[in-house]
Design an enzyme around this catalytic site. Structure first.
Site, PDB file in Angstrom:
ATOM      1  N   CYS A   1      20.340 -46.041  75.826  1.00  0.00           N
ATOM      2  CA  CYS A   1      19.608 -47.114  76.692  1.00  0.00           C
ATOM      3  C   CYS A   1      20.345 -47.735  77.785  1.00  0.00           C
ATOM      4  O   CYS A   1      21.215 -48.599  77.645  1.00  0.00           O
ATOM      5  CB  CYS A   1      19.243 -48.147  75.641  1.00  0.00           C
ATOM      6  SG  CYS A   1      18.073 -49.363  76.551  1.00  0.00           S
ATOM      7  N   LEU A   2      20.340 -47.304  78.884  1.00  0.00           N
ATOM      8  CA  LEU A   2      20.801 -47.806  80.218  1.00  0.00           C
ATOM      9  C   LEU A   2      19.859 -47.705  81.375  1.00  0.00           C
ATOM     10  O   LEU A   2      19.269 -46.893  81.677  1.00  0.00           O
ATOM     11  CB  LEU A   2      22.113 -46.741  80.301  1.00  0.00           C
ATOM     12  CG  LEU A   2      22.740 -47.382  81.953  1.00  0.00           C
ATOM     13  CD1 LEU A   2      23.727 -48.556  81.450  1.00  0.00           C
ATOM     14  CD2 LEU A   2      23.958 -46.110  81.992  1.00  0.00           C
TER      15      LEU A   2
END
Length: 183
Positions: free
Chosen positions: A106-107
């Site tokens: 999750c970026l």
């Protein structure tokens, strides 16, 4: 360092070999790779030098709570790059609020904030930043995020426990200890 210009193939027909025609994505990756900054803590690895759209990135944080571990990511870049972000997965099971147990990352720049002006260097730095400042506000591993929000000291203890391949809450994590740090 990877010699990206050797990946281009021959410009003409030499000895019966035809020139390789590169896609726009391959050309952009070549440009990105040629502009990569060198970091002591990040190392891109191309196992198949003929396919520059698939490679690994090894991150070895030299500070912060994840120091002492070696973290591996695989990159898969489609022909839609740079209009589409690279697909990135962590190959190890690690205790991190922004990386789930299947390795999904999750970026924001790999999702909604991706723009074609961003490059591989941006992604590399973004991944490294996750090890310096995990983000409990946008988690994939909600259990780890909750511990980080409620008790940072316990979170740090959990990270240290997980790096050595031990269990946390019934989940065994991969041993990612950097063997060069052991005597």
């Amino acid at each position: 360092m990877l010699n990206i210009w050797s990946m281009r193939g021959d410009k003409g027909d030499r000895g019966g070999r035809k020139a390789l025609k590169l896609t726009a994505a391959q050309l952009r990756v070549q440009k990105d790779v040629s502009e990569l900054e060198e970091y002591a803590t990040m190392k891109p690895i191309w196992e198949n030098k003929e396919n520059m759209l698939e490679f690994k990135l090894q991150i070895t944080p030299d500070e912060g709570m994840y120091k002492g571990g070696v973290y591996n990511f695989v990159f898969n870049i489609t022909d839609a790059y740079p209009h589409e972000a690279p697909k990135v997965k962590c190959t190890q099971k690690i205790y991190h609020p922004n990386i789930d147990l299947e390795g999904n990352v999750c970026l924001n720049i790999l999702r909604e904030d991706w723009k074609p002006v961003l490059n591989l260097n941006s992604v590399f730095v973004g991944l490294q930043y996750l090890f310096l400042e995990p983000n409990a506000a946008d988690p994939l591993n909600k259990d780890a995020a909750q511990v980080l929000r409620q008790d940072r000291d316990q979170f740090i203890r959990n990270v240290k426990t997980s790096i050595s391949g031990r269990y946390i809450d019934g989940v065994q994590y991969d041993n990612v200890q950097d063997s060069s740090t052991h005597v």
